[in-house]
Design a protein around this motif. Structure first.
Motif, PDB file in Angstrom:
ATOM      1  N   GLY A 289       0.701  -1.365   0.026  1.00 26.36           N
ATOM      2  CA  GLY A 289      -0.052  -0.036  -0.019  1.00 26.36           C
ATOM      3  C   GLY A 289       0.825   1.402  -0.043  1.00 26.36           C
ATOM      4  N   ILE A 290       1.926   1.289   0.685  1.00 22.41           N
ATOM      5  CA  ILE A 290       2.824   2.374   0.812  1.00 22.41           C
ATOM      6  C   ILE A 290       3.475   2.777  -0.522  1.00 22.41           C
ATOM      7  N   VAL A 291       3.950   1.644  -1.500  1.00 22.00           N
ATOM      8  CA  VAL A 291       4.533   1.539  -2.531  1.00 22.00           C
ATOM      9  C   VAL A 291       3.197   2.337  -3.744  1.00 22.00           C
ATOM     10  N   PHE A 292       2.151   1.792  -3.276  1.00 19.07           N
ATOM     11  CA  PHE A 292       1.030   2.198  -4.261  1.00 19.07           C
ATOM     12  C   PHE A 292       0.816   3.697  -3.950  1.00 19.07           C
ATOM     13  N   LEU A 293       0.937   4.182  -2.862  1.00 21.07           N
ATOM     14  CA  LEU A 293       0.834   5.603  -2.542  1.00 21.07           C
ATOM     15  C   LEU A 293       2.095   6.522  -2.821  1.00 21.07           C
ATOM     16  N   ILE A 294       3.146   5.993  -2.681  1.00 19.96           N
ATOM     17  CA  ILE A 294       4.285   6.706  -3.389  1.00 19.96           C
ATOM     18  C   ILE A 294       4.351   6.876  -4.695  1.00 19.96           C
ATOM     19  N   LEU A 295       4.021   5.962  -5.563  1.00 19.29           N
ATOM     20  CA  LEU A 295       3.807   5.870  -6.898  1.00 19.29           C
ATOM     21  C   LEU A 295       2.942   6.846  -7.410  1.00 19.29           C
ATOM     22  N   ASN A 296       1.940   7.055  -6.784  1.00 19.56           N
ATOM     23  CA  ASN A 296       0.735   7.971  -7.200  1.00 19.56           C
ATOM     24  C   ASN A 296       1.342   9.367  -7.191  1.00 19.56           C
ATOM     25  N   PHE A 297       2.420   9.842  -6.082  1.00 18.92           N
ATOM     26  CA  PHE A 297       2.864  11.190  -6.195  1.00 18.92           C
ATOM     27  C   PHE A 297       4.195  11.333  -6.767  1.00 18.92           C
ATOM     28  N   VAL A 298       5.159  10.338  -6.919  1.00 18.85           N
ATOM     29  CA  VAL A 298       6.357  10.492  -7.450  1.00 18.85           C
ATOM     30  C   VAL A 298       6.565   9.618  -8.680  1.00 18.85           C
ATOM     31  N   GLY A 299       5.641   8.678  -8.782  1.00 17.24           N
ATOM     32  CA  GLY A 299       6.177   7.546  -9.843  1.00 17.24           C
ATOM     33  C   GLY A 299       5.235   8.067 -10.973  1.00 17.24           C
ATOM     34  N   SER A 300       4.945   7.091 -11.970  1.00 14.41           N
ATOM     35  CA  SER A 300       4.029   7.227 -12.950  1.00 14.41           C
ATOM     36  C   SER A 300       2.924   8.012 -12.832  1.00 14.41           C
ATOM     37  N   GLY A 301       2.414   7.889 -11.656  1.00 17.24           N
ATOM     38  CA  GLY A 301       0.727   8.217 -11.107  1.00 17.24           C
ATOM     39  C   GLY A 301      -0.103   7.112 -11.371  1.00 17.24           C
ATOM     40  N   PHE A 302       0.616   5.874 -11.722  1.00 14.87           N
ATOM     41  CA  PHE A 302      -0.449   4.730 -11.898  1.00 14.87           C
ATOM     42  C   PHE A 302       0.003   3.792 -10.945  1.00 14.87           C
ATOM     43  N   GLU A 303      -0.493   2.535 -10.932  1.00 16.90           N
ATOM     44  CA  GLU A 303      -0.235   1.477  -9.901  1.00 16.90           C
ATOM     45  C   GLU A 303       1.007   0.919 -10.250  1.00 16.90           C
ATOM     46  N   LEU A 304       1.678   0.058  -9.333  1.00 17.05           N
ATOM     47  CA  LEU A 304       2.557  -0.553  -9.426  1.00 17.05           C
ATOM     48  C   LEU A 304       2.836  -1.439 -10.803  1.00 17.05           C
ATOM     49  N   GLY A 305       3.439  -1.480 -11.739  1.00 21.09           N
ATOM     50  CA  GLY A 305       3.589  -2.537 -12.633  1.00 21.09           C
ATOM     51  C   GLY A 305       2.625  -1.860 -14.020  1.00 21.09           C
ATOM     52  N   VAL A 306       2.142  -0.480 -13.820  1.00 16.96           N
ATOM     53  CA  VAL A 306       1.398   0.190 -14.874  1.00 16.96           C
ATOM     54  C   VAL A 306       2.166   1.492 -15.218  1.00 16.96           C
ATOM     55  N   SER A 307       2.632   1.690 -16.333  1.00 14.06           N
ATOM     56  CA  SER A 307       3.432   2.768 -17.037  1.00 14.06           C
ATOM     57  C   SER A 307       2.654   3.865 -17.736  1.00 14.06           C
ATOM     58  N   THR A 308       1.802   3.365 -18.244  1.00 14.12           N
ATOM     59  CA  THR A 308       0.740   4.287 -19.095  1.00 14.12           C
ATOM     60  C   THR A 308      -0.633   3.352 -19.262  1.00 14.12           C
ATOM     61  N   LEU A 309      -1.482   4.355 -19.665  1.00 16.24           N
ATOM     62  CA  LEU A 309      -2.905   3.641 -19.885  1.00 16.24           C
ATOM     63  C   LEU A 309      -3.193   3.974 -21.583  1.00 16.24           C
ATOM     64  N   GLY A 310      -3.032   2.921 -22.285  1.00 18.19           N
ATOM     65  CA  GLY A 310      -3.075   2.982 -23.629  1.00 18.19           C
ATOM     66  C   GLY A 310      -2.455   3.835 -24.184  1.00 18.19           C
ATOM     67  N   GLY A 311      -0.974   3.923 -23.663  1.00 21.35           N
ATOM     68  CA  GLY A 311       0.263   4.578 -24.437  1.00 21.35           C
ATOM     69  C   GLY A 311       0.171   6.032 -23.776  1.00 21.35           C
ATOM     70  N   MET A 312      -1.154   6.233 -22.892  1.00 15.33           N
ATOM     71  CA  MET A 312      -1.058   7.631 -22.326  1.00 15.33           C
ATOM     72  C   MET A 312      -0.433   7.993 -20.860  1.00 15.33           C
ATOM     73  N   THR A 313       0.650   8.914 -20.812  1.00 18.65           N
ATOM     74  CA  THR A 313       1.051   8.850 -19.394  1.00 18.65           C
ATOM     75  C   THR A 313       0.187  10.082 -18.601  1.00 18.65           C
ATOM     76  N   LYS A 314       0.260   9.975 -17.426  1.00 16.22           N
ATOM     77  CA  LYS A 314      -0.591  10.895 -16.685  1.00 16.22           C
ATOM     78  C   LYS A 314      -0.656  12.317 -16.932  1.00 16.22           C
ATOM     79  N   ALA A 315       0.532  12.522 -17.597  1.00  9.72           N
ATOM     80  CA  ALA A 315       0.589  14.153 -18.097  1.00  9.72           C
ATOM     81  C   ALA A 315      -0.403  14.359 -19.255  1.00  9.72           C
ATOM     82  N   ASP A 316      -0.564  13.175 -19.889  1.00  7.43           N
ATOM     83  CA  ASP A 316      -1.362  13.165 -21.337  1.00  7.43           C
ATOM     84  C   ASP A 316      -2.940  13.254 -20.983  1.00  7.43           C
ATOM     85  N   LEU A 317      -3.260  12.804 -19.639  1.00  7.32           N
ATOM     86  CA  LEU A 317      -4.609  12.666 -19.494  1.00  7.32           C
ATOM     87  C   LEU A 317      -5.356  14.175 -19.294  1.00  7.32           C
ATOM     88  N   SER A 318      -6.546  14.094 -19.219  1.00  4.80           N
ATOM     89  CA  SER A 318      -7.335  15.586 -18.725  1.00  4.80           C
ATOM     90  C   SER A 318      -6.943  15.620 -17.158  1.00  4.80           C
TER      91      SER A 318
END
Length: 164
Positions: free
Chosen positions: A38-67
């Motif tokens: 859970g802590i890793v999950f939380l940290i990745l939200n703020f300083v990682g990809s913005g997604f879950e552990l093992g998820v780097s993009t959503l359909g090729g879109m990064t967090k910055a690409d989303l609305s």
């Protein structure tokens, strides 16, 4: 000087107590692993990809690409999910370490129910449609490892509880 030889019943009692101790320890360690996940999950939200552990993009879109609204909503859900994973881990750890070791069957049952409900509701979603790409090993591997440790602990502790 003569020493007492343990009776067969005494050896069996020692083994059951050992199973209870080892089982409750494994259950508590799995709870600590749930907290860590859970802590890793939380940290990745703020300083990682913005997604879950093992998820780097959503359909090729990064967090910055989303609305920004969608990105914030995903972040909101990740923080809430991390909080519930961490709180379940705390409950499982405390129940196992303090309750199961004291041979409290209700503590064992509550720890089992808390973990089973959390995992039982969360894991099946991963086997429905592959709506987004994720690395199965890093995404689910840690929680499966913790679950295996937990199940071994549950079985050992249950065997030890049968002596009471």
């Amino acid at each position: 000087m003569a020493t007492k030889q343990p009776t067969a019943g005494g050896e069996e009692q020692i083994e059951l107590e050992s199973r209870l101790r080892n089982g409750s320890l494994l259950m508590a360690l799995a709870g600590v692993a749930f907290i860590g996940y859970g802590i890793v999950f939380l940290i990745l939200n703020f300083v990682g990809s913005g997604f879950e552990l093992g998820v780097s993009t959503l359909g090729g879109m990064t967090k910055a690409d989303l609305s920004p609204t969608v990105a914030y909503y995903i972040s909101h859900l990740h923080v809430a999910t991390a909080a519930f994973i961490i709180s379940t881990g705390i409950a499982v750890t405390a129940l196992s370490w303090y309750g199961v070791r004291q041979q409290l069957t209700w503590a064992w049952a509550t720890a089992v129910v808390a973990a089973v409900v959390g995992l039982g509701l969360a894991l099946p979603m991963h086997y429905t449609a592959d709506a987004f790409a994720h690395d199965w090993l890093t995404h689910l591997g840690p929680i499966y490892l913790a679950t295996i440790v937990f199940v071994v602990g549950v079985v050992l502790a249950y065997q030890g509880l049968q002596s009471s």
